[in-house]
Structure formats: C-alpha cells, structure tokens
Design a protein around this motif. Sequence first.
Motif, PDB file in Angstrom:
ATOM      1  N   ASN A 133      -2.207  -5.124 -13.814  1.00 44.19           N
ATOM      2  CA  ASN A 133      -1.148  -6.044 -13.421  1.00 44.19           C
ATOM      3  C   ASN A 133      -0.529  -5.658 -12.086  1.00 44.19           C
ATOM      4  O   ASN A 133      -0.113  -6.522 -11.310  1.00 44.19           O
ATOM      5  N   TYR A 134      -0.455  -4.352 -11.823  1.00 43.43           N
ATOM      6  CA  TYR A 134       0.050  -3.904 -10.528  1.00 43.43           C
ATOM      7  C   TYR A 134      -0.831  -4.443  -9.403  1.00 43.43           C
ATOM      8  O   TYR A 134      -0.338  -5.011  -8.429  1.00 43.43           O
ATOM      9  N   ALA A 135      -2.148  -4.267  -9.521  1.00 41.04           N
ATOM     10  CA  ALA A 135      -3.080  -4.698  -8.474  1.00 41.04           C
ATOM     11  C   ALA A 135      -3.015  -6.211  -8.273  1.00 41.04           C
ATOM     12  O   ALA A 135      -2.956  -6.702  -7.138  1.00 41.04           O
ATOM     13  N   LYS A 136      -3.027  -6.957  -9.369  1.00 35.99           N
ATOM     14  CA  LYS A 136      -3.011  -8.417  -9.283  1.00 35.99           C
ATOM     15  C   LYS A 136      -1.727  -8.924  -8.642  1.00 35.99           C
ATOM     16  O   LYS A 136      -1.763  -9.762  -7.737  1.00 35.99           O
ATOM     17  N   ASN A 137      -0.589  -8.400  -9.090  1.00 32.91           N
ATOM     18  CA  ASN A 137       0.691  -8.900  -8.607  1.00 32.91           C
ATOM     19  C   ASN A 137       1.016  -8.439  -7.193  1.00 32.91           C
ATOM     20  O   ASN A 137       1.622  -9.184  -6.425  1.00 32.91           O
ATOM     21  N   GLN A 138       0.624  -7.217  -6.833  1.00 32.63           N
ATOM     22  CA  GLN A 138       0.867  -6.771  -5.470  1.00 32.63           C
ATOM     23  C   GLN A 138       0.028  -7.574  -4.485  1.00 32.63           C
ATOM     24  O   GLN A 138       0.466  -7.887  -3.383  1.00 32.63           O
ATOM     25  N   GLY A 139      -1.189  -7.892  -4.864  1.00 34.78           N
ATOM     26  CA  GLY A 139      -2.011  -8.734  -4.002  1.00 34.78           C
ATOM     27  C   GLY A 139      -1.368 -10.087  -3.760  1.00 34.78           C
ATOM     28  O   GLY A 139      -1.356 -10.598  -2.637  1.00 34.78           O
ATOM     29  N   ASN A 140      -0.777 -10.662  -4.817  1.00 39.26           N
ATOM     30  CA  ASN A 140      -0.078 -11.946  -4.683  1.00 39.26           C
ATOM     31  C   ASN A 140       1.205 -11.802  -3.883  1.00 39.26           C
ATOM     32  O   ASN A 140       1.528 -12.648  -3.041  1.00 39.26           O
ATOM     33  N   THR A 141       1.955 -10.735  -4.141  1.00 45.42           N
ATOM     34  CA  THR A 141       3.221 -10.510  -3.438  1.00 45.42           C
ATOM     35  C   THR A 141       3.015 -10.406  -1.938  1.00 45.42           C
ATOM     36  O   THR A 141       3.784 -10.966  -1.144  1.00 45.42           O
ATOM     37  N   TRP A 142       1.986  -9.680  -1.544  1.00 47.19           N
ATOM     38  CA  TRP A 142       1.711  -9.480  -0.116  1.00 47.19           C
ATOM     39  C   TRP A 142       0.768 -10.529   0.462  1.00 47.19           C
ATOM     40  O   TRP A 142       0.359 -10.429   1.613  1.00 47.19           O
ATOM     41  N   HIS A 143       0.398 -11.536  -0.339  1.00 46.63           N
ATOM     42  CA  HIS A 143      -0.434 -12.660   0.124  1.00 46.63           C
ATOM     43  C   HIS A 143      -1.718 -12.166   0.800  1.00 46.63           C
ATOM     44  O   HIS A 143      -2.084 -12.637   1.882  1.00 46.63           O
ATOM     45  N   ILE A 144      -2.402 -11.251   0.134  1.00 41.64           N
ATOM     46  CA  ILE A 144      -3.586 -10.651   0.733  1.00 41.64           C
ATOM     47  C   ILE A 144      -4.748 -11.638   0.777  1.00 41.64           C
ATOM     48  O   ILE A 144      -5.230 -12.091  -0.259  1.00 41.64           O
ATOM     49  N   GLY A 145      -5.167 -11.980   1.980  1.00 45.12           N
ATOM     50  CA  GLY A 145      -6.345 -12.806   2.180  1.00 45.12           C
ATOM     51  C   GLY A 145      -6.138 -14.296   2.086  1.00 45.12           C
ATOM     52  O   GLY A 145      -7.099 -15.058   2.197  1.00 45.12           O
ATOM     53  N   THR A 146      -4.896 -14.761   1.922  1.00 48.18           N
ATOM     54  CA  THR A 146      -4.674 -16.196   1.729  1.00 48.18           C
ATOM     55  C   THR A 146      -5.071 -17.016   2.946  1.00 48.18           C
ATOM     56  O   THR A 146      -5.386 -18.201   2.815  1.00 48.18           O
ATOM     57  N   GLU A 147      -5.063 -16.393   4.128  1.00 49.03           N
ATOM     58  CA  GLU A 147      -5.358 -17.141   5.344  1.00 49.03           C
ATOM     59  C   GLU A 147      -6.792 -16.956   5.836  1.00 49.03           C
ATOM     60  O   GLU A 147      -7.134 -17.418   6.927  1.00 49.03           O
ATOM     61  N   TYR A 148      -7.639 -16.299   5.019  1.00 51.46           N
ATOM     62  CA  TYR A 148      -9.001 -16.019   5.466  1.00 51.46           C
ATOM     63  C   TYR A 148     -10.033 -16.740   4.608  1.00 51.46           C
ATOM     64  O   TYR A 148      -9.817 -17.011   3.427  1.00 51.46           O
ATOM     65  N   GLU A 149     -11.175 -17.021   5.227  1.00 50.33           N
ATOM     66  CA  GLU A 149     -12.217 -17.845   4.611  1.00 50.33           C
ATOM     67  C   GLU A 149     -12.671 -17.319   3.255  1.00 50.33           C
ATOM     68  O   GLU A 149     -12.873 -18.090   2.321  1.00 50.33           O
ATOM     69  N   LYS A 150     -12.834 -15.993   3.129  1.00 51.78           N
ATOM     70  CA  LYS A 150     -13.334 -15.421   1.883  1.00 51.78           C
ATOM     71  C   LYS A 150     -12.253 -14.669   1.113  1.00 51.78           C
ATOM     72  O   LYS A 150     -12.554 -13.850   0.237  1.00 51.78           O
ATOM     73  N   GLY A 151     -11.001 -14.940   1.435  1.00 50.30           N
ATOM     74  CA  GLY A 151      -9.897 -14.418   0.635  1.00 50.30           C
ATOM     75  C   GLY A 151      -9.584 -12.954   0.858  1.00 50.30           C
ATOM     76  O   GLY A 151      -9.789 -12.398   1.940  1.00 50.30           O
ATOM     77  N   GLY A 152      -9.091 -12.320  -0.205  1.00 44.26           N
ATOM     78  CA  GLY A 152      -8.652 -10.933  -0.106  1.00 44.26           C
ATOM     79  C   GLY A 152      -9.072 -10.108  -1.308  1.00 44.26           C
ATOM     80  O   GLY A 152      -9.260 -10.639  -2.408  1.00 44.26           O
ATOM     81  N   ILE A 153      -9.213  -8.811  -1.079  1.00 49.46           N
ATOM     82  CA  ILE A 153      -9.587  -7.864  -2.133  1.00 49.46           C
ATOM     83  C   ILE A 153      -8.640  -6.681  -2.062  1.00 49.46           C
ATOM     84  O   ILE A 153      -8.405  -6.131  -0.980  1.00 49.46           O
ATOM     85  N   VAL A 154      -8.101  -6.285  -3.210  1.00 46.29           N
ATOM     86  CA  VAL A 154      -7.168  -5.164  -3.272  1.00 46.29           C
ATOM     87  C   VAL A 154      -7.810  -4.017  -4.054  1.00 46.29           C
ATOM     88  O   VAL A 154      -8.308  -4.229  -5.171  1.00 46.29           O
ATOM     89  N   LEU A 155      -7.791  -2.835  -3.457  1.00 47.14           N
ATOM     90  CA  LEU A 155      -8.224  -1.614  -4.149  1.00 47.14           C
ATOM     91  C   LEU A 155      -7.001  -0.744  -4.385  1.00 47.14           C
ATOM     92  O   LEU A 155      -6.316  -0.360  -3.429  1.00 47.14           O
ATOM     93  N   ILE A 156      -6.713  -0.462  -5.640  1.00 49.11           N
ATOM     94  CA  ILE A 156      -5.612   0.425  -6.003  1.00 49.11           C
ATOM     95  C   ILE A 156      -6.206   1.691  -6.604  1.00 49.11           C
ATOM     96  O   ILE A 156      -7.036   1.614  -7.512  1.00 49.11           O
TER      97      ILE A 156
END
Length: 246
Positions: A166-189
């Motif tokens: 839940n930390y990884a999923k929510n932090q990625g959403n909080t920081w809007h990781i990859g929302t502006e890029y063609e293939k999105g974002g990936i978070v490694l915790i």
Amino acid sequence: MKGNRKGVPSFNYFSRTLLIIFLLFLGIQPRSQNIDNISRKICDSIRQISTEKNDSIEIIRRQIEIQSGILQDTVLLLDLSKGNVKNNINVLNYKLNRNLNRTCSDYKLKNSVLLGLTQILDVEGILTSSEIDSIENSAKDLLKQKKVRLLIVTIDNFFPYKDIYNYAKNQGNTWHIGTEYEKGGIVLILSKSLRKVQISTSHISQKYLTDIECQEIIDNTLIPRFKNGEYYKAILDFIYEVKTKI
C-alpha cells in the motif's frame, strides 16, 4: 479527480513553497537541531492558529509562515550542501513532513513533494552521493529512451501505511509518478532495515510490465543482490531489466 477552485492555491503549491525556502537557506549556517525538536516547535506554534481561524486555506498559509520562520532559525541545513543536494533536501522535507503528520494532529500539509524530476529518494541513507547521481542518470536515460518514469525509494518505515504494498501504490499516486509519460511510471520501494521490496506499476505501465514480470525481477534480480548487500548494483540491474522488458 477534481481540481481546486480558481484562485485557491493547492497543497502542492504550499509544499513547493517550503522547498524553495529550504533552497534559500542553503548558504546559511544555522544551529543544528534534530527533526523531533523542530517538529515539536512547529506543532506547538501552529496549535495556536488552528483555533483562531476557520478558513482552512488561511490556516495552511499561517502554518507555512510559522514553519518557515522556525526552519530559518533551527533547520537541519548545515550538511545539506554536502553530497547530493537534491536528495538531501527531499529527504529532509520528507522526514519533517512525516514526523509532523505522525505527531501533530493540527498539521495540514499531508504530503511532501519532490524537487524537480526526482527519480530516487534515499530516505534510508544506504547509497553514496555518486551512486545516487549514477542511478538518476540511468533512470533519466530510461525515461528518454522508453518514455517511462521511475521512482526508487529506500525507506525505513511505511508510515502512514501498514505494509509496503500500500505504501508503494499510494506514494506513486501521491507523487503522480509517470502520469505525463507515454508508458507511465514504475515505483521501486526497498527497505534494508525491514528487509522488504516492492515494485508498483501505474495503470499505463502495467500494460508493458506485468505483475508476473515484476515478481520475477524481485525474485531473480533484486533479492539475490540484496542478500549480498549490493543495493546500488541491485537498483542498476532493476533499471536494466525494466529497459529490456518495456
């Protein structure tokens, strides 16, 4: 997700204001105090305005004024110019925000923000400055070539979440990781102290990197490196695996 009313500053705006303040103080040699002490001073001061004002935006404005004044006098900026400055500022902002949200019920800035196009946040402090620079460069190269943004976070606890998933999923959403890029974002915790690792993909990036592939990277690449204490090499291998699979 609804936007803010016209003319009403966002929480992101307020948090970015604090980061600018941090940058302005880099040349100052303040008295060094730990984050717990700073948090207590800020909390004691902002409690007074929470009961005086009803306007939530005005309360946030006043909290920022109070926090910036206390930071100017006591903030832990003495060593920020040593090593990787951007990471040092991001970590300080993250830890202070986390501590205030944990201990001060009147604190209104729920999330920290990251400076610029941050792609690594070493909260746990397990990487050297040169390793952070190298990882940033590799992640930027991946972004340029594959149009996917990475965020790599080393962390000592998962507050305010109970588990790394839940930390990884929510932090990625909080920081809007990859929302502006063609293939999105990936978070490694990853957490050295808690011996945990998690890869979280955005709705876009999971089309290119499946949950099964993420688990394969964890099992076959990351965990073997972690067992040998090779965190820097593990992260570089992770970036390479993402590059080959996307």
